[in-house]
Design a protein around this motif. Structure first.
Motif, mmCIF file in Angstrom:
data_model
loop_
_atom_site.group_PDB
_atom_site.id
_atom_site.type_symbol
_atom_site.label_atom_id
_atom_site.label_comp_id
_atom_site.label_asym_id
_atom_site.label_seq_id
_atom_site.Cartn_x
_atom_site.Cartn_y
_atom_site.Cartn_z
ATOM 1 N N LEU A 62 19.854 0.270 5.451
ATOM 2 C CA LEU A 62 18.627 -0.364 4.955
ATOM 3 C C LEU A 62 17.443 0.554 5.258
ATOM 4 N N VAL A 63 16.605 0.774 4.273
ATOM 5 C CA VAL A 63 15.429 1.609 4.458
ATOM 6 C C VAL A 63 14.207 0.694 4.552
ATOM 7 N N ALA A 64 13.646 0.605 5.756
ATOM 8 C CA ALA A 64 12.571 -0.358 6.030
ATOM 9 C C ALA A 64 11.217 0.258 5.739
ATOM 10 N N ASN A 65 11.013 0.699 4.491
ATOM 11 C CA ASN A 65 9.761 1.335 4.135
ATOM 12 C C ASN A 65 9.602 1.278 2.622
ATOM 13 N N ARG A 66 8.573 1.941 2.112
ATOM 14 C CA ARG A 66 8.307 1.904 0.682
ATOM 15 C C ARG A 66 7.903 3.295 0.191
ATOM 16 N N SER A 67 7.693 3.399 -1.103
ATOM 17 C CA SER A 67 7.120 4.585 -1.729
ATOM 18 C C SER A 67 7.909 5.861 -1.422
ATOM 19 N N GLU A 68 7.174 6.994 -1.330
ATOM 20 C CA GLU A 68 7.875 8.284 -1.342
ATOM 21 C C GLU A 68 8.837 8.471 -0.173
ATOM 22 N N ILE A 69 8.492 7.963 1.013
ATOM 23 C CA ILE A 69 9.382 8.216 2.151
ATOM 24 C C ILE A 69 10.653 7.385 2.031
ATOM 25 N N ALA A 70 10.554 6.172 1.462
ATOM 26 C CA ALA A 70 11.750 5.368 1.255
ATOM 27 C C ALA A 70 12.675 6.083 0.269
ATOM 28 N N VAL A 71 12.072 6.634 -0.791
ATOM 29 C CA VAL A 71 12.861 7.374 -1.789
ATOM 30 C C VAL A 71 13.519 8.583 -1.116
ATOM 31 N N ARG A 72 12.750 9.316 -0.318
ATOM 32 C CA ARG A 72 13.265 10.507 0.362
ATOM 33 C C ARG A 72 14.450 10.181 1.267
ATOM 34 N N VAL A 73 14.314 9.092 2.042
ATOM 35 C CA VAL A 73 15.387 8.707 2.960
ATOM 36 C C VAL A 73 16.641 8.329 2.160
ATOM 37 N N THR B 139 22.595 2.354 -0.203
ATOM 38 C CA THR B 139 21.284 2.046 0.376
ATOM 39 C C THR B 139 20.771 0.677 -0.072
ATOM 40 N N VAL B 140 19.957 0.093 0.790
ATOM 41 C CA VAL B 140 19.291 -1.165 0.470
ATOM 42 C C VAL B 140 17.786 -0.951 0.648
ATOM 43 N N ALA B 141 17.019 -1.323 -0.384
ATOM 44 C CA ALA B 141 15.559 -1.253 -0.297
ATOM 45 C C ALA B 141 15.024 -2.626 0.069
ATOM 46 N N VAL B 142 13.913 -2.645 0.784
ATOM 47 C CA VAL B 142 13.153 -3.884 0.933
ATOM 48 C C VAL B 142 11.838 -3.671 0.194
ATOM 49 N N TYR B 143 11.304 -4.761 -0.369
ATOM 50 C CA TYR B 143 10.053 -4.602 -1.106
ATOM 51 C C TYR B 143 9.237 -5.874 -1.028
ATOM 52 N N SER B 144 7.921 -5.703 -1.153
ATOM 53 C CA SER B 144 7.022 -6.851 -1.182
ATOM 54 C C SER B 144 6.786 -7.250 -2.631
ATOM 55 N N GLU B 145 6.146 -8.385 -2.832
ATOM 56 C CA GLU B 145 5.845 -8.839 -4.188
ATOM 57 C C GLU B 145 5.016 -7.815 -4.966
ATOM 58 N N ALA B 146 4.213 -7.014 -4.251
ATOM 59 C CA ALA B 146 3.394 -6.006 -4.935
ATOM 60 C C ALA B 146 4.232 -4.824 -5.402
ATOM 61 N N ASP B 147 5.460 -4.695 -4.890
ATOM 62 C CA ASP B 147 6.286 -3.517 -5.172
ATOM 63 C C ASP B 147 7.491 -3.821 -6.053
ATOM 64 N N ALA B 148 7.415 -4.919 -6.817
ATOM 65 C CA ALA B 148 8.562 -5.305 -7.648
ATOM 66 C C ALA B 148 8.927 -4.205 -8.646
ATOM 67 N N HIS B 149 7.937 -3.396 -9.071
ATOM 68 C CA HIS B 149 8.211 -2.339 -10.052
ATOM 69 C C HIS B 149 8.167 -0.961 -9.409
ATOM 70 N N SER B 150 8.508 -0.876 -8.149
ATOM 71 C CA SER B 150 8.346 0.393 -7.450
ATOM 72 C C SER B 150 9.559 1.291 -7.596
ATOM 73 N N LYS B 151 9.325 2.577 -7.391
ATOM 74 C CA LYS B 151 10.400 3.562 -7.531
ATOM 75 C C LYS B 151 11.440 3.393 -6.429
ATOM 76 N N ALA C 166 5.224 6.909 -14.225
ATOM 77 C CA ALA C 166 4.259 6.494 -15.253
ATOM 78 C C ALA C 166 4.299 4.980 -15.402
ATOM 79 N N GLY C 167 3.148 4.385 -15.603
ATOM 80 C CA GLY C 167 3.075 2.939 -15.827
ATOM 81 C C GLY C 167 2.862 2.139 -14.567
ATOM 82 N N MET C 168 3.035 2.796 -13.387
ATOM 83 C CA MET C 168 2.889 2.063 -12.130
ATOM 84 C C MET C 168 1.425 1.784 -11.812
ATOM 85 N N ASP C 169 1.191 0.660 -11.175
ATOM 86 C CA ASP C 169 -0.155 0.353 -10.688
ATOM 87 C C ASP C 169 -0.280 0.806 -9.244
ATOM 88 N N ILE C 170 -1.371 1.492 -8.928
ATOM 89 C CA ILE C 170 -1.672 1.848 -7.543
ATOM 90 C C ILE C 170 -2.698 0.827 -7.052
#
Lengths: 164, 504
Positions: free
Chosen positions: B10-21, B32-44, B378-382
Motif C-alpha cells: 500500500l502506498v500511503a501518499n498521492r501524486s508524483e511520489i506515489a506514482v514513483r513508489v 500496489t494499492v493506492a489510497v485517495y481522497s475525494e479530491a483525488d478521484a481522477h488522479s494519476k 492533461a485535464g486534471m484540476d490542480i
C-alpha cells in the motif's frame, strides 16, 4: 483570410491568418510568421535560424500559449467583454482579491493606512503555504472585509483601496 | 523473478511520489494499492495502482493523515507492507508503530530512530557524542548575558541569536561584533515574545552564504550502512529547494569522503535502517556542520539514482523485506552529472504565488537522459488542498555543462498550460553566469535573481501568431470552452472502476 484581435495585458494586436501548405501564415503588422501544427496543440514556428516549439490551447475563452521559455495568456477582443478580463483590469485596482480560495492568517494593514504599490496587505494560506496579497497600486486603505481566520474565495474583495 | 518480497504494497501518499513508489513496486513484480481522497478521484496515482481505496474527504487530516483509515485500507486489501512516500505521515513515528501492531511491514526506518532524529535537541546531543561536527553554539538557553558572550566568543563572530520556539525569521538577529550583542539579545527576546509568547533564545555561529549539501544513506537490518554520495540543494526559494544537482561543485574527493563517512556515522549512531538523508551546511572555508537527518525518501532522490545507477525505492523495499545490502551497493561510483528541477503549480513571475486551475495542455519532454516523475495529466484540476508539487524533471549527462544545456532544452520542451509554473525562472537560474560557474549557495536566488526582468513584450507578437493558428485551426475548440476542449483521458475512459474497492 481570417482576422483576429488579441488582448494580452494592456496591449492589443491585430492579426490576419491564411492557409499556407500544411500550416498557417500569420501576419502581424510588418511581421510574417509561418506556423506548422504538429499535433494536439503543438506547433513549430520558424524563428530566425531556429525553429521554436510552441503549445497553444483555447480554454474557457482564454488562449494559453507556451513559447518554450515564456508562457502567455491572451483573449480575443470579441470575447474579452463576455469573460470580463484584460481591458477591464486596470479599472479594478481599488479592489484587492485573493489569488485563490484559502484562509486569512494575517492582516498586515489597518483602515486609513497609506500603502505603497506591492506592499503586502493580507496573508492568505492555501496549498500549505502563506501567500502574501499585495496592493496593486499605491493608495489609502478604505475597507478590510475579512479578519484573521476567515475563509475567503476569489470572488469578493479582501481590501478596498482609495486611489489618489 | 524469484519469490516475491511482499504480497502487496500500500502506498500511503498521492501524486508524483506515489506514482514513483509504485514504479519501484512494479519493477519487483509486486502489486500496489493506492489510497485517495475525494479530491483525488481522477488522479494519476490512483490510475496506475492495481487497486485503490477511498480514504476520506479532501482535507489531509481526514484522509492522507488518517492513520487508522490507512491501516484499515491496507488490511482490507491484503497488503503486507506500506510505503509512506515523503510528506504527510512519512516522518510520524505513530505510523510505523501502527503498522507493527497491524502486522504490516513499514518501508522506512524504525519508530525509535524516527523519533530520535525528529527531536532537534536530542539528536544534536547524540551526534555531538558520536563526533559529528555541529554548528558551534549554545546547547540550551540562559537568562545570563555572560553565557551568551562566552558562547559567542568561542563560536567566533558573526553569530546568530534564534528563538527556541522560532521560525520564519522571527526573533532572529545576526550579531557581527561583541558591542552589538546586548542590544541584539534584547531585541530578539522582545520579538520572540511578541511572535511566540516565549522569549527563550539561544545563540550559534552564523554561517554566511553556506551551501546545503546532503548525503543519501542506506542501511539494512544486518548492521551494514553505506552512503550514495551527495546532493547539493542550495537553490532555494521560500526556504525550499527548487533545483538540485549532484555531484556538488564544492566537494573535493577528500571532503566528499569525510562527509560521507560522517553521514554513515550519523545513521549508525541513530540506529537507522532503510533509506535516509543526512543534511549538512558547508561554509566557504570548507568546514561542514550536521544539520539534521531526514527519515524518508527525499523529493530529490532521482538525481542520486541517475548518477549512481541504483533504484532507491527498490532498495528500500528489499531492506524492509530483511535482505542485506547487495554487492552492487558496496562498489558505488558517481557517473556524470544530474540536475533536478521541481515543477510546482506556482507563478515564477509573481513571487512564486501558488497557482490553481485545470491543466488544459500537457506534453512531456523527451530525449536521452531525460526523466519525468509526474503526478499530473492533461485535464486534471490542480486544487488548493495539497502541496503544489506537480512533477520533477531530471536530466543526466556526462558533465555539468551538458546537463545544464539538456535541462534548458527539456524545460523548453515541457509544456504545461492552464496552471502557472516556474519553468522560465529556472531556465534563467540555470543559465546565470554564477550558476554556470558553480557558485551556488542558499541565498543565491535573493542575491542574483531579484533584479531580473520579467517582461514578455518581445514575445507577445509570437504568442498572438500561435493564438491565431489555434483560432483558425478547424478543431472542435468550442468557444464556450467546456472541459471537452482539453485532451483528457478521463473523458474517453469514463468512470474509473477497474479493480476498485471504493467505500468498502
Amino acid at each position: 483570410m481570417n482576422k483576429y484581435q488579441f488582448i494580452c495585458g494592456s496591449g492589443k494586436l491585430d492579426t490576419s491568418v491564411e492557409k499556407s501548405g500544411q500550416g498557417w501564415r500569420v501576419t502581424i503588422g510588418e511581421s510574417v510568421y509561418e506556423i506548422d501544427p504538429i499535433h494536439n496543440g503543438l506547433f513549430a514556428i520558424a524563428n530566425g535560424e531556429r525553429r521554436l516549439f510552441a503549445a497553444g490551447v483555447k480554454h474557457k475563452g482564454i488562449y494559453y500559449i507556451d513559447l518554450g521559455r515564456v508562457q502567455l495568456e491572451l483573449t480575443e477582443a470579441s470575447d474579452a467583454a463576455s469573460i470580463g478580463v484584460a481591458d477591464e483590469q486596470h479599472k479594478v485596482k481599488d479592489k484587492v482579491f485573493a489569488p485563490m480560495p484559502g484562509r486569512v492568517v494575517k492582516v498586515l494593514v489597518s483602515v486609513c493606512d497609506e500603502v505603497k504599490e506591492r506592499q503586502q496587505l493580507i496573508i492568505v494560506e492555501a496549498m500549505k503555504m502563506e501567500n502574501p496579497v499585495s496592493a496593486p497600486a499605491a493608495g489609502k486603505v478604505k475597507a478590510i472585509h475579512f479578519a484573521q481566520g476567515d475563509q475567503v474565495d476569489t470572488e469578493s474583495p479582501l481590501v478596498e483601496l482609495e486611489l489618489p | 523473478m524469484a519469490s516475491q518480497l511482499f504480497k502487496k504494497i500500500l502506498v500511503a501518499n498521492r501524486s508524483e511520489i506515489a506514482v514513483r513508489v509504485m514504479r519501484g513496486c512494479k519493477a519487483l513484480g509486486i502489486p500496489t494499492v493506492a489510497v485517495y481522497s475525494e479530491a483525488d478521484a481522477h488522479s494519476k496515482h490512483r490510475m496506475i495502482a492495481d487497486q485503490s481505496v477511498l480514504i476520506g474527504p479532501p482535507s489531509p487530516r481526514e484522509s492522507y493523515l488518517n492513520i487508522e483509515r490507512i491501516i484499515s485500507a491496507a488490511r482490507e486489501t491484503g497488503c503486507d507492507a506500506l510505503h509512506p512516500g515523503y510528506g504527510f505521515l512519512a516522518e510520524n513515528p505513530l505510523l510505523p508503530k501502527a503498522c507493527k501492531e497491524a502486522g504490516i511491514v513499514f518501508i522506512g526506518p524504525g519508530a525509535d530512530a524516527m523519533r530520535l532524529l525528529g527531536n532537534k535537541v536530542e539528536s544534536r546531543v547524540k551526534m555531538a557524542d558520536a563526533g559529528v561536527p555541529l554548528i558551534p553554539g549554545m546547547k540550551g538557553s540562559s537568562a545570563d548575558i555572560a553565557q551568551f558572550e562566552k558562547a559567542a566568543e568561542s563560536a567566533g563572530y558573526p553569530v546568530i541569536i534564534k528563538a527556541a520556539a522560532g521560525g520564519g525569521g522571527k526573533g532572529m538577529r545576526i550579531v557581527r561584533e561583541e558591542s552589538q550583542l546586548a542590544d541584539a539579545l534584547a531585541a530578539a527576546r522582545r520579538e520572540a515574545m511578541n511572535a511566540f509568547g516565549d522569549d527563550t533564545v539561544y545563540l550559534e555561529k552564523y554561517l554566511s552564504d553556506p551551501r546545503h549539501i546532503e548525503f543519501q544513506v542506506l542501511a539494512d537490518h544486518h548492521g551494514h550502512c553505506v552512503h550514495l554520495f551527495e546532493r547539493e540543494c542550495s537553490i532555494q526559494r521560500r526556504h525550499q529547494t527548487i533545483i538540485e544537482e549532484t555531484p556538488s561543485t564544492a566537494l573535493t574527493d577528500e571532503l566528499r569522503a569525510r562527509m560521507g563517512a560522517d553521514a554513515v556515522r550519523v545513521a549508525q549512531a541513530a540506529g537507522y535502517t532503510n533509506a535516509g538523508t543526512v543534511e549538512f551546511l558547508l561554509d566557504k572555508s570548507g568546514k561542514y556542520y550536521f544539520l539534521e537527518m531526514n527519515t524518508r525518501i527525499q523529493v530529490e532522490h532521482p538525481i542520486t539514482e541517475m548518477v549512481v545507477g541504483v533504484d532507491l525505492v527498490v532498495e528500500q523495499i528489499k531492506v524492509a523485506a530483511g535482505l542485506p545490502l547487495g554487492d552492487h551497493l558496496k562498489k558505488l561510483s558517481q557517473r556524470g552529472h544530474a540536475i533536478e528541477c521541481r515543477i510546482y503549480a506556482e507563478d515564477g513571475e509573481n513571487n512564486f504565488m501558488p497557482s490553481i486551475g485545470t491543466i488544459v495542455h500537457y506534453s512531456e519532454p523527451e530525449g536521452p537522459g531525460i526523466r519525468v516523475d509526474s503526478g499530473i495529466m492533461a485535464g486534471m484540476d490542480i486544487g488548493i488542498h495539497y502541496d503544489p508539487i506537480m512533477a520533477k524533471l531530471i536530466v543526466h549527462a556526462p558533465d555539468r555543462s551538458t546537463a545544464i544545456a539538456k535541462m534548458t532544452d527539456a524545460l523548453e520542451q515541457y509544456k504545461i498550460l492552464g496552471v502557472k509554473t516556474s519553468r522560465r525562472f529556472m531556465i534563467e537560474v540555470l543559465n546565470h553566469p554564477e550558476f554556470v560557474a558553480g557558485r551556488t549557495y542558499t541565498s543565491f536566488i535573493d542575491d542574483h535573481m531579484s533584479a531580473r526582468a520579467t517582461g514578455s513584450d518581445g514575445h507577445v507578437a509570437l504568442a498572438a501568431a500561435v493564438a491565431s493558428a489555434v483560432a483558425a485551426a478547424p478543431v472542435k475548440v468550442s468557444s464556450g470552452g467546456s472541459r471537452k476542449s482539453s485532451v483528457s483521458p478521463w473523458e474517453s475512459v469514463g468512470a474509473w472502476q477497474i479493480g476498485d474497492t471504493i467505500g468498502e
